[in-house]
Design a protein around this motif. Structure first.
Motif, PDB file in Angstrom:
ATOM      1  N   ILE A  48       0.847  -1.208  -0.056  1.00 19.53           N
ATOM      2  CA  ILE A  48       0.069   0.073   0.246  1.00 19.53           C
ATOM      3  C   ILE A  48       0.879   1.335   0.003  1.00 19.53           C
ATOM      4  CG2 ILE A  48      -2.030  -1.141   1.016  1.00 19.53           C
ATOM      5  CD1 ILE A  48      -1.464   0.209   3.735  1.00 19.53           C
ATOM      6  N   ALA A  49       1.951   1.299   0.597  1.00 18.23           N
ATOM      7  CA  ALA A  49       3.128   2.412   0.718  1.00 18.23           C
ATOM      8  C   ALA A  49       3.360   2.454  -0.863  1.00 18.23           C
ATOM      9  CB  ALA A  49       4.116   2.019   1.378  1.00 18.23           C
ATOM     10  N   PRO A  65      -2.588  13.366   1.229  1.00 20.09           N
ATOM     11  CA  PRO A  65      -3.494  12.166   1.170  1.00 20.09           C
ATOM     12  C   PRO A  65      -4.246  12.347   2.481  1.00 20.09           C
ATOM     13  CG  PRO A  65      -1.331  11.343   1.018  1.00 20.09           C
ATOM     14  CD  PRO A  65      -1.253  12.872   1.184  1.00 20.09           C
ATOM     15  N   VAL A  66      -5.792  11.991   2.334  1.00 24.92           N
ATOM     16  CA  VAL A  66      -6.713  12.117   3.488  1.00 24.92           C
ATOM     17  C   VAL A  66      -7.389  10.631   3.620  1.00 24.92           C
ATOM     18  CG1 VAL A  66      -7.363  14.401   3.223  1.00 24.92           C
ATOM     19  CG2 VAL A  66      -8.741  12.998   1.798  1.00 24.92           C
ATOM     20  N   ALA A  67      -7.455   9.577   2.495  1.00 19.71           N
ATOM     21  CA  ALA A  67      -7.796   8.362   2.600  1.00 19.71           C
ATOM     22  C   ALA A  67      -7.355   7.600   1.499  1.00 19.71           C
ATOM     23  CB  ALA A  67      -9.401   8.466   2.712  1.00 19.71           C
ATOM     24  N   MET A  68      -7.502   6.373   1.719  1.00 19.24           N
ATOM     25  CA  MET A  68      -7.136   5.456   0.590  1.00 19.24           C
ATOM     26  C   MET A  68      -7.696   3.816   0.984  1.00 19.24           C
ATOM     27  SD  MET A  68      -3.070   4.180   0.915  1.00 19.24           S
ATOM     28  CE  MET A  68      -3.186   3.018  -0.594  1.00 19.24           C
ATOM     29  N   THR A  69      -8.110   3.500   0.087  1.00 15.14           N
ATOM     30  CA  THR A  69      -8.742   1.842   0.066  1.00 15.14           C
ATOM     31  C   THR A  69      -7.878   1.089  -0.840  1.00 15.14           C
ATOM     32  OG1 THR A  69     -10.866   2.700   1.093  1.00 15.14           O
ATOM     33  CG2 THR A  69     -10.897   0.300   0.167  1.00 15.14           C
ATOM     34  N   ALA A  70      -7.269  -0.109  -0.477  1.00 13.01           N
ATOM     35  CA  ALA A  70      -6.688  -0.887  -1.265  1.00 13.01           C
ATOM     36  C   ALA A  70      -7.244  -2.297  -1.073  1.00 13.01           C
ATOM     37  CB  ALA A  70      -5.145  -0.948  -0.837  1.00 13.01           C
ATOM     38  N   ASP A 185       6.321  10.220   7.156  1.00 12.67           N
ATOM     39  CA  ASP A 185       5.363  10.820   5.935  1.00 12.67           C
ATOM     40  C   ASP A 185       4.427  10.041   5.647  1.00 12.67           C
ATOM     41  OD1 ASP A 185       6.682   8.906   4.730  1.00 12.67           O
ATOM     42  OD2 ASP A 185       7.669   9.894   3.155  1.00 12.67           O
ATOM     43  N   TYR A 186       3.608  10.335   4.575  1.00 14.06           N
ATOM     44  CA  TYR A 186       2.307   9.609   4.400  1.00 14.06           C
ATOM     45  C   TYR A 186       2.568   8.173   3.805  1.00 14.06           C
ATOM     46  CZ  TYR A 186      -0.163  13.746   5.186  1.00 14.06           C
ATOM     47  OH  TYR A 186      -0.622  15.019   5.628  1.00 14.06           O
ATOM     48  N   PRO A 187       3.428   7.871   3.071  1.00 11.84           N
ATOM     49  CA  PRO A 187       3.852   6.501   2.592  1.00 11.84           C
ATOM     50  C   PRO A 187       4.281   5.648   3.938  1.00 11.84           C
ATOM     51  CG  PRO A 187       4.701   7.901   0.879  1.00 11.84           C
ATOM     52  CD  PRO A 187       4.320   8.769   2.001  1.00 11.84           C
ATOM     53  N   LEU A 188       4.986   6.125   4.774  1.00 13.40           N
ATOM     54  CA  LEU A 188       5.296   5.415   5.899  1.00 13.40           C
ATOM     55  C   LEU A 188       4.262   5.126   6.912  1.00 13.40           C
ATOM     56  CD1 LEU A 188       7.443   3.874   7.521  1.00 13.40           C
ATOM     57  CD2 LEU A 188       8.361   6.112   8.469  1.00 13.40           C
ATOM     58  N   LEU A 189       3.326   6.176   6.955  1.00 10.68           N
ATOM     59  CA  LEU A 189       2.233   6.189   7.698  1.00 10.68           C
ATOM     60  C   LEU A 189       1.347   5.056   7.183  1.00 10.68           C
ATOM     61  CD1 LEU A 189       0.829   7.294  10.125  1.00 10.68           C
ATOM     62  CD2 LEU A 189      -0.135   9.200   8.738  1.00 10.68           C
ATOM     63  N   ALA A 228       6.380  17.157  13.002  1.00  9.86           N
ATOM     64  CA  ALA A 228       6.452  17.201  14.486  1.00  9.86           C
ATOM     65  C   ALA A 228       6.853  15.706  15.037  1.00  9.86           C
ATOM     66  CB  ALA A 228       5.457  17.612  15.195  1.00  9.86           C
ATOM     67  N   VAL A 229       6.496  14.671  14.426  1.00 14.11           N
ATOM     68  CA  VAL A 229       6.566  13.304  14.812  1.00 14.11           C
ATOM     69  C   VAL A 229       7.968  12.901  14.579  1.00 14.11           C
ATOM     70  CG1 VAL A 229       6.289  10.835  14.818  1.00 14.11           C
ATOM     71  CG2 VAL A 229       4.486  12.412  14.848  1.00 14.11           C
ATOM     72  N   GLY A 230       8.646  13.389  13.400  1.00 14.91           N
ATOM     73  CA  GLY A 230      10.015  13.012  12.801  1.00 14.91           C
ATOM     74  C   GLY A 230      10.211  11.566  12.752  1.00 14.91           C
TER      75      GLY A 230
END
Length: 272
Positions: A48-49, A65-70, A185-189, A228-230
């Protein structure tokens, strides 16, 4: 000392494991990375990343990104992959993209990715982060084998059910971060939204074949909150609701250590 060689900086493992080489308009070549291998194929979080990263690599994407469905529809091997993207609709406030992962003549996974233009509006938290000990106070567990992708992250159990035992509840609480401290970042999240062990392993002391069928991720974090999370730990909370007829669901939440809800996820899994 500064590097004056002119060589590009070395990629961190997570980045180098998600290669994208332009193949044509809205088409990318990629390759499975065995470092992020699951039992018989790549870990779903890697898949998914990659699907999300391909959309964000398109120069005309707009928003975050606000949402994704895979939907994960088939196994993958080590032969080359192709990722194709398509903007289903691009508007001023939101964009809807498809991202499709193919290998050979078949489609192995596809996702609908929603991008949004975040604005200054009402901000409130109804959900509350569970009370757990800080990661610095917890003992680092000894790693004994396990799946390859698990070795790419740091895990600190912080409470809840014990794996491969009969538990009344499948809820677990775990601090987790990239093993190299890569910034979130968003792919890692998106990948971390699939970092939970399948909940069926917390109902009985039996290892069963399991696979994710469908998975949705809702990205609540703003870019500033991710920054902020880094590379710090995030708290991963997961629980199932029902097991029946060869399928079960599981829900998850990801929190920063200061109580910001970063992402929520829903997943449907098949088991034998």
């Amino acid at each position: 000392m500064d590097d004056l060689s002119g060589a590009p900086p070395a990629l961190l493992d997570f980045d180098s494991a998600l290669p994208l080489t332009a193949k044509g308009p809205r088409a990318w070549e990629s390759q499975v990375d065995k470092r992020y291998w699951n039992a018989i194929g790549p870990w779903g979080g890697w898949t998914i990343a990659l699907l999300l990263k391909a959309v964000l690599a398109e120069p005309d994407h707009n928003g975050t990104p606000v949402a994704m469905t895979a939907n994960l529809m088939g196994g993958l091997d080590e032969t080359p992959l192709t990722v194709t993207t398509r903007p289903a609709r691009q508007g001023r406030s939101m964009e809807f993209w498809t991202s499709e992962l193919g290998q050979g003549e078949g489609v192995a996974a596809m996702a609908m990715v929603t991008l949004g233009h975040r604005r200054d509006t009402l901000s409130a938290h109804e959900a509350q982060m569970p009370l757990v000990a800080a990661p610095e106070t917890l003992e680092v567990p000894e790693r004994r084998g396990g799946l390859a992708f698990g070795g790419m992250f740091d895990f600190l159990p912080a409470g809840g059910a014990t794996i491969l035992q009969e538990n009344a509840s499948t809820e677990t609480l775990t601090w987790v971060r990239d093993g190299q401290g890569r910034a979130l970042d968003y792919p890692l999240l998106a990948a971390l939204a699939d970092v939970f062990a399948p909940r069926i392993f917390y109902r009985e002391p039996v290892r069963r074949p399991v696979s994710t069928v469908s998975m949705s991720v809702y990205f609540h974090a703003t870019p500033a909150e991710l920054a902020a999370v880094g590379g710090d730990f995030v708290l991963a909370q997961a629980q199932a609701r029902r097991f029946e007829a060869g399928f079960f669901d599981q829900t998850g939440t990801l929190w920063s250590r200061d109580g910001v809800l970063l992402a929520t996820t829903e997943q449907l899994c098949w088991f034998k």
